[in-house]
Design an enzyme around this catalytic site. Structure first.
Site, PDB file in Angstrom:
ATOM      1  N   LYS A  23     -27.502  19.531 -41.503  1.00  0.00           N
ATOM      2  CA  LYS A  23     -26.411  19.946 -40.613  1.00  0.00           C
ATOM      3  C   LYS A  23     -25.063  19.771 -41.298  1.00  0.00           C
ATOM      4  CE  LYS A  23     -25.507  17.579 -36.741  1.00  0.00           C
ATOM      5  NZ  LYS A  23     -24.161  17.039 -36.564  1.00  0.00           N
ATOM      6  N   ASP A  39     -25.517  21.339 -33.629  1.00  0.00           N
ATOM      7  CA  ASP A  39     -25.132  20.016 -33.128  1.00  0.00           C
ATOM      8  C   ASP A  39     -25.488  19.967 -31.639  1.00  0.00           C
ATOM      9  OD1 ASP A  39     -23.246  21.503 -31.812  1.00  0.00           O
ATOM     10  OD2 ASP A  39     -21.511  20.453 -32.613  1.00  0.00           O
TER      11      ASP A  39
END
Ligand code: SF4
Length: 214
Positions: free
Chosen positions: A123, A141
């Site tokens: 991420k 997220d």
């Protein structure tokens, strides 16, 4: 739970691209070094809090060389109001030294190389590449996860699986769409009390449940 149809996916995509045409991160940074540090600090923490801490951090350690020479204690002291500051201080110190030793002092610019750095997972790597290079990546997220599930774009259980599904159904403009879904989740489709009466995809919403990645 109903999944969005192809036609609905196309509508959602076009509305997000129009609504958030100039979507950018709210993290304040001047260069790739600062962006990487900001994104590492922002894990499980708000951008607002990160932006409060980074001016003094970057004044003290303005580049990767100076951060590599810092002690973990010095870094910890400057970021102590950030969540998980102990682990983050250790990771920042290790990351800076890895960049100096393994990458000649240059922050790497590929997903694989970024992920080799301490504290940088998929991420974080994707967010850095999306933000700095507008790379065609998705990063999931908590906001992207919740909003994409409410819209029936994915019902995957993990962030990584959701990232794969969103990349597959949207195909392009992923960097803008990533930023757009973050802002949409942060200000409109909030976890608690979403602003449904002010939502530009109200007609396409499948579920108002508060989805969280496992
Ligand atoms: S209608 Fe409400 S829950 Fe559904 S996507 Fe919009 S803001 Fe989110």
């Amino acid at each position: 739970m109903k999944k969005a149809t192809k036609a609905e996916i196309a509508l959602i995509k076009s509305r997000f691209l129009v609504h958030y045409a100039n979507a950018k991160t709210e993290l304040v940074y001047k260069n790739l070094y600062e962006l990487l540090v900001c994104v590492m600090l922002s894990a499980q923490c708000t951008d607002k809090r990160v932006n409060i801490v980074t001016p003094s951090l970057f004044a003290r350690f303005p580049n990767i060389e100076s951060l590599a020479l810092a002690t973990v204690d010095e870094i910890r002291e400057l970021i102590k109001s950030i969540s998980f500051f102990n682990a983050k201080a250790k990771n920042l110190h290790k990351m800076a030294n890895q960049v100096m030793q393994d990458f000649n002092g240059e922050i790497p610019t590929t997903q694989i190389a970024l992920k080799s750095l301490a504290g940088v997972g998929q991420k974080t790597a994707n967010v850095v590449l999306i933000e700095f290079f507008e790379a065609n990546y998705m990063a999931v997220d908590t906001h992207v996860f919740r909003t994409s599930h409410r819209l029936g774009l994915s019902y995957a259980k993990s962030a990584q699986e959701t990232e794969l599904e969103l990349s597959k159904i949207f195909k392009d403009n992923l960097s803008t769409l990533h930023q757009a879904f973050v802002l949409f989740g942060r200000y409109t489709c909030k976890a608690v009390k979403p602003n449904c009466s002010d939502c530009f995809v109200f007609d396409l919403c499948k579920n108002k449940q508060n989805f969280k990645p496992r």
